[in-house]
Design an enzyme around this catalytic site. Sequence first.
Site, mmCIF file in Angstrom:
data_model
loop_
_atom_site.group_PDB
_atom_site.id
_atom_site.type_symbol
_atom_site.label_atom_id
_atom_site.label_comp_id
_atom_site.label_asym_id
_atom_site.label_seq_id
_atom_site.Cartn_x
_atom_site.Cartn_y
_atom_site.Cartn_z
ATOM 1 N N ARG A 275 9.095 -1.583 -10.751
ATOM 2 C CA ARG A 275 9.777 -0.573 -11.570
ATOM 3 C C ARG A 275 11.288 -0.616 -11.385
ATOM 4 O O ARG A 275 12.041 -0.129 -12.236
ATOM 5 C CB ARG A 275 9.183 0.809 -11.300
ATOM 6 C CG ARG A 275 7.752 0.920 -11.839
ATOM 7 C CD ARG A 275 7.073 2.190 -11.407
ATOM 8 N NE ARG A 275 6.964 2.334 -9.982
ATOM 9 C CZ ARG A 275 5.975 1.826 -9.234
ATOM 10 N NH1 ARG A 275 4.998 1.159 -9.794
ATOM 11 N NH2 ARG A 275 5.966 1.985 -7.941
ATOM 12 N N GLU B 224 4.818 2.495 2.420
ATOM 13 C CA GLU B 224 4.128 3.756 2.698
ATOM 14 C C GLU B 224 2.623 3.476 2.756
ATOM 15 O O GLU B 224 1.896 4.103 3.488
ATOM 16 C CB GLU B 224 4.455 4.761 1.587
ATOM 17 C CG GLU B 224 3.989 6.164 1.881
ATOM 18 C CD GLU B 224 4.130 7.098 0.690
ATOM 19 O OE1 GLU B 224 4.624 6.668 -0.364
ATOM 20 O OE2 GLU B 224 3.695 8.253 0.824
#
Length: 172
Positions: A59, A96
Amino acid sequence: MNAIKNAIRDIPDFPKKGIVFKDITPLLNQPKLFQKVVDIFYSRYEGDRIQKVIGIESRGFILGSVLAYRLEAGFSIVRKTGKLPYKTIKKSYDLEYGTDHLEMHEDSIEADDRVLIVDDLLATGGTCNATIQLVEELKGKVVGCAFLIELSFLKGREKLKNYDVFSIVQYA
Ligand code: AMP
């Protein structure tokens, strides 16, 4: 800012249980909001003589390439391993939700290039930190790291404390 936040969709338990994925596709779908995001980035960096914008897969490519066009800068990409066709340099990083490697073409930055790193979201900061290391290995100067979203509770900013970090919306 509220309109931007309202256009970011929370997807619970994606791609793993316990992760709330911030989906920016509804925002990109709305021309005024997409434009607003790029305008905010542009006004933050227009005076910084940026020569290369680096977009982080995937992105970061969307936001970074439009911003590069507006800043009249070159655009380079950082990708997951095995996707770039030419000679690369590589760094491992913690996500993450996992561990991976990032690669960059060895000729994507010239020594002393003024570089802006762009991604959609700052979480733990591992991805951006690895990208900074790639840029610096190629002797580029990291002028800033720009994110649409910052998950402040993960304290990614602390990992990037020696760098100028900017985000448009934050989640505490
Ligand atoms: P980190 O390295 O932990 O800062 O993770 C940042 C990278 O992982 C960015 O490229 C994000 O697109 C992606 N990412 C991490 N957490 C999320 C999340 N909750 N929602 C969407 N993307 C995420």
